[in-house]
Design a protein around this motif. Structure first.
Motif, PDB file in Angstrom:
ATOM      1  N   PHE A  95      41.143  -3.599 -11.651  1.00 26.75           N
ATOM      2  CA  PHE A  95      42.456  -2.995 -11.871  1.00 26.75           C
ATOM      3  C   PHE A  95      42.423  -1.909 -12.943  1.00 26.75           C
ATOM      4  O   PHE A  95      43.455  -1.297 -13.219  1.00 26.75           O
ATOM      5  CB  PHE A  95      43.477  -4.073 -12.228  1.00 26.75           C
ATOM      6  CG  PHE A  95      43.761  -5.019 -11.103  1.00 26.75           C
ATOM      7  CD1 PHE A  95      44.619  -4.656 -10.085  1.00 26.75           C
ATOM      8  CD2 PHE A  95      43.139  -6.253 -11.041  1.00 26.75           C
ATOM      9  CE1 PHE A  95      44.879  -5.514  -9.024  1.00 26.75           C
ATOM     10  CE2 PHE A  95      43.392  -7.129  -9.995  1.00 26.75           C
ATOM     11  CZ  PHE A  95      44.258  -6.762  -8.980  1.00 26.75           C
ATOM     12  N   MET A  96      41.269  -1.676 -13.539  1.00 30.39           N
ATOM     13  CA  MET A  96      41.110  -0.560 -14.479  1.00 30.39           C
ATOM     14  C   MET A  96      40.532   0.660 -13.762  1.00 30.39           C
ATOM     15  O   MET A  96      39.791   1.450 -14.346  1.00 30.39           O
ATOM     16  CB  MET A  96      40.203  -0.978 -15.643  1.00 30.39           C
ATOM     17  CG  MET A  96      40.875  -1.901 -16.629  1.00 30.39           C
ATOM     18  SD  MET A  96      42.284  -1.092 -17.445  1.00 30.39           S
ATOM     19  CE  MET A  96      42.985  -2.484 -18.329  1.00 30.39           C
ATOM     20  N   CYS A  97      40.879   0.789 -12.499  1.00 27.54           N
ATOM     21  CA  CYS A  97      40.430   1.929 -11.715  1.00 27.54           C
ATOM     22  C   CYS A  97      41.472   3.045 -11.805  1.00 27.54           C
ATOM     23  O   CYS A  97      42.513   2.893 -12.446  1.00 27.54           O
ATOM     24  CB  CYS A  97      40.226   1.508 -10.255  1.00 27.54           C
ATOM     25  SG  CYS A  97      41.715   0.808  -9.503  1.00 27.54           S
ATOM     26  N   GLU A  98      41.201   4.156 -11.161  1.00 25.21           N
ATOM     27  CA  GLU A  98      42.121   5.292 -11.221  1.00 25.21           C
ATOM     28  C   GLU A  98      43.421   5.008 -10.492  1.00 25.21           C
ATOM     29  O   GLU A  98      44.466   5.560 -10.839  1.00 25.21           O
ATOM     30  CB  GLU A  98      41.446   6.540 -10.631  1.00 25.21           C
ATOM     31  CG  GLU A  98      40.310   7.097 -11.489  1.00 25.21           C
ATOM     32  CD  GLU A  98      39.781   8.398 -10.932  1.00 25.21           C
ATOM     33  OE1 GLU A  98      40.327   8.892  -9.915  1.00 25.21           O
ATOM     34  OE2 GLU A  98      38.807   8.929 -11.509  1.00 25.21           O
ATOM     35  N   ASP A  99      43.375   4.144  -9.480  1.00 23.49           N
ATOM     36  CA  ASP A  99      44.564   3.899  -8.667  1.00 23.49           C
ATOM     37  C   ASP A  99      44.758   2.392  -8.480  1.00 23.49           C
ATOM     38  O   ASP A  99      44.366   1.831  -7.446  1.00 23.49           O
ATOM     39  CB  ASP A  99      44.420   4.595  -7.313  1.00 23.49           C
ATOM     40  CG  ASP A  99      45.706   4.568  -6.497  1.00 23.49           C
ATOM     41  OD1 ASP A  99      46.657   3.876  -6.910  1.00 23.49           O
ATOM     42  OD2 ASP A  99      45.755   5.237  -5.438  1.00 23.49           O
ATOM     43  N   PRO A 100      45.350   1.712  -9.446  1.00 22.98           N
ATOM     44  CA  PRO A 100      45.537   0.261  -9.311  1.00 22.98           C
ATOM     45  C   PRO A 100      46.447  -0.129  -8.152  1.00 22.98           C
ATOM     46  O   PRO A 100      46.328  -1.229  -7.615  1.00 22.98           O
ATOM     47  CB  PRO A 100      46.135  -0.149 -10.654  1.00 22.98           C
ATOM     48  CG  PRO A 100      46.668   1.100 -11.259  1.00 22.98           C
ATOM     49  CD  PRO A 100      45.815   2.202 -10.757  1.00 22.98           C
ATOM     50  N   PRO A 154      50.714  -7.281 -14.203  1.00 25.73           N
ATOM     51  CA  PRO A 154      51.679  -7.090 -13.106  1.00 25.73           C
ATOM     52  C   PRO A 154      51.008  -6.884 -11.747  1.00 25.73           C
ATOM     53  O   PRO A 154      51.536  -7.347 -10.722  1.00 25.73           O
ATOM     54  CB  PRO A 154      52.452  -5.834 -13.529  1.00 25.73           C
ATOM     55  CG  PRO A 154      52.281  -5.755 -15.015  1.00 25.73           C
ATOM     56  CD  PRO A 154      50.909  -6.277 -15.274  1.00 25.73           C
ATOM     57  N   TYR A 155      49.865  -6.205 -11.727  1.00 28.57           N
ATOM     58  CA  TYR A 155      49.154  -5.986 -10.469  1.00 28.57           C
ATOM     59  C   TYR A 155      48.547  -7.288  -9.955  1.00 28.57           C
ATOM     60  O   TYR A 155      48.620  -7.594  -8.750  1.00 28.57           O
ATOM     61  CB  TYR A 155      48.062  -4.929 -10.663  1.00 28.57           C
ATOM     62  CG  TYR A 155      48.572  -3.588 -11.138  1.00 28.57           C
ATOM     63  CD1 TYR A 155      49.323  -2.770 -10.292  1.00 28.57           C
ATOM     64  CD2 TYR A 155      48.305  -3.136 -12.429  1.00 28.57           C
ATOM     65  CE1 TYR A 155      49.794  -1.529 -10.715  1.00 28.57           C
ATOM     66  CE2 TYR A 155      48.772  -1.906 -12.865  1.00 28.57           C
ATOM     67  CZ  TYR A 155      49.517  -1.109 -12.009  1.00 28.57           C
ATOM     68  OH  TYR A 155      49.983   0.105 -12.435  1.00 28.57           O
ATOM     69  N   ILE A 156      47.951  -8.050 -10.860  1.00 31.19           N
ATOM     70  CA  ILE A 156      47.362  -9.336 -10.478  1.00 31.19           C
ATOM     71  C   ILE A 156      48.442 -10.265  -9.929  1.00 31.19           C
ATOM     72  O   ILE A 156      48.233 -10.975  -8.940  1.00 31.19           O
ATOM     73  CB  ILE A 156      46.654  -9.974 -11.681  1.00 31.19           C
ATOM     74  CG1 ILE A 156      45.483  -9.091 -12.137  1.00 31.19           C
ATOM     75  CG2 ILE A 156      46.165 -11.378 -11.357  1.00 31.19           C
ATOM     76  CD1 ILE A 156      44.879  -9.505 -13.468  1.00 31.19           C
ATOM     77  N   THR A 173      45.123 -17.394  -5.547  1.00 28.84           N
ATOM     78  CA  THR A 173      44.091 -16.503  -6.062  1.00 28.84           C
ATOM     79  C   THR A 173      43.634 -16.995  -7.429  1.00 28.84           C
ATOM     80  O   THR A 173      44.309 -17.786  -8.095  1.00 28.84           O
ATOM     81  CB  THR A 173      44.588 -15.059  -6.172  1.00 28.84           C
ATOM     82  OG1 THR A 173      45.736 -15.019  -7.037  1.00 28.84           O
ATOM     83  CG2 THR A 173      44.938 -14.491  -4.811  1.00 28.84           C
ATOM     84  N   MET A 174      42.495 -16.479  -7.844  1.00 30.17           N
ATOM     85  CA  MET A 174      41.927 -16.897  -9.127  1.00 30.17           C
ATOM     86  C   MET A 174      40.942 -15.839  -9.575  1.00 30.17           C
ATOM     87  O   MET A 174      40.445 -15.047  -8.775  1.00 30.17           O
ATOM     88  CB  MET A 174      41.222 -18.250  -8.992  1.00 30.17           C
ATOM     89  CG  MET A 174      40.166 -18.262  -7.916  1.00 30.17           C
ATOM     90  SD  MET A 174      39.577 -19.914  -7.519  1.00 30.17           S
ATOM     91  CE  MET A 174      38.501 -19.516  -6.126  1.00 30.17           C
ATOM     92  N   SER A 175      40.680 -15.821 -10.865  1.00 30.77           N
ATOM     93  CA  SER A 175      39.638 -14.962 -11.415  1.00 30.77           C
ATOM     94  C   SER A 175      38.630 -15.822 -12.139  1.00 30.77           C
ATOM     95  O   SER A 175      38.955 -16.876 -12.686  1.00 30.77           O
ATOM     96  CB  SER A 175      40.227 -13.905 -12.351  1.00 30.77           C
ATOM     97  OG  SER A 175      41.055 -13.008 -11.627  1.00 30.77           O
TER      98      SER A 175
END
Length: 286
Positions: A77-82, A127-129, A143-145
């Motif tokens: 999610f630290m990419c240019e387009d989350p 918020p994205y997660i 989901t999980m990380s």
């Protein structure tokens, strides 16, 4: 506890033997595992069309008596387009659902922009997660990380992330070995992680102090120690202690064996499963 295996464990064997999915599934079933965990069907050359292939893989597993316990994919999610990353991961949720997997693991980040703290990263990504978790929840999945990816690998950081996301369908894939990569005590880390555990990876590492010369196959930890994967039970991870902590916390779901060492993979996986069974017997009798 029941024991599954991540297909990642077979990476060297897959590169050498180039099996199709029925042969891989047959191999897992023959070894005596009680479930199987698939890694990103978009990776490698075993399938050109994951969405089309997933239902067939699900059926092959059912025919072999192997529940699909989890689906593992990357994520950043630290990419240019989350926003695009949210859309991509929701597509992976669809594949997980087609596989019949109740869980999907995704990473969150592999680096941070210059000057950003890991705490600030949590606030930006949460918020994205949460949106991916909600999409999965609507599809009947969670989901999980994992404590993985170097930046969000310490137990306090992953706990902060999960608590900030604050969604009942988002939790922790507890990898008992990966804590070592950031020089954290595995047993103490598992105790922190246990209340949030959706799934568990059993993995082992060889470790030794860094000396400025990295042997082939080793990597540096954050503090400059050296580590590499090995057969479960052959390394420094207190596997019995970690699984005991999880059992006492009430965890009674699958534990997936994950092997990433230089040893011959089939023998290493078989030895790891034997070790897990011995641990289970000891925990149940004690």
């Amino acid at each position: 506890m029941k024991f599954s295996v991540s297909t990642y464990s077979f990476s060297a064997w897959i590169r050498r033997e180039k099996p199709d999915y029925p042969r891989l599934i047959e191999q897992v079933a023959k070894m005596g595992f009680e479930g199987i965990e698939f890694v990103d069907l978009d990776r490698g050359d075993m399938t050109a069309d994951p969405a089309r292939e997933a239902p067939r893989i699900r059926q092959w597993c059912a025919d072999a008596g192997l529940p699909v316990v989890s689906y593992t994919v990357g994520g950043n999610f630290m990419c240019e387009d989350p926003e695009a990353e949210v859309k991509r991961l929701c597509g992976q949720v669809d594949i997980a659902a087609a596989l019949g997997a109740p869980l999907m693991r995704h990473d969150v980040a592999y680096s941070l922009p210059r000057g950003m703290t890991w705490e600030e990263g949590v606030e930006r990504m949460a918020p994205y997660i949460r949106r991916v978790a909600q999409y999965a929840s609507d599809a009947g999945l969670r989901t999980m990380s994992e404590n993985h990816g170097y930046i969000y690998q310490d137990p306090d950081r992953v706990e902060r992330l999960i608590r900030t996301v604050d969604h009942p369908a988002y939790g922790w894939l507890v990898d008992i070995g990966n804590f070592l990569v950031t020089d954290c005590d595995p047993a103490k880390s598992v105790a922190i992680a246990a209340p949030y555990a959706f799934h568990v990876h059993a993995k082992d590492f060889v470790s030794r102090p860094g000396n400025g010369i990295v042997p082939v196959g080793f990597s540096y930890s954050r503090a400059g120690n050296l580590w590499r994967g090995t057969v479960l039970g052959h390394g420094v991870i207190p596997v019995v202690q970690c699984l005991s902590v999880l059992k006492r916390s009430g965890y009674d779901a699958y534990v997936s064996l994950e092997f990433e060492g230089p040893e011959e993979p089939i023998a290493a996986i078989e030895n790891g499963l034997t070790y897990l069974r011995r641990i289970r017997n000891a925990l149940e009798s004690g």
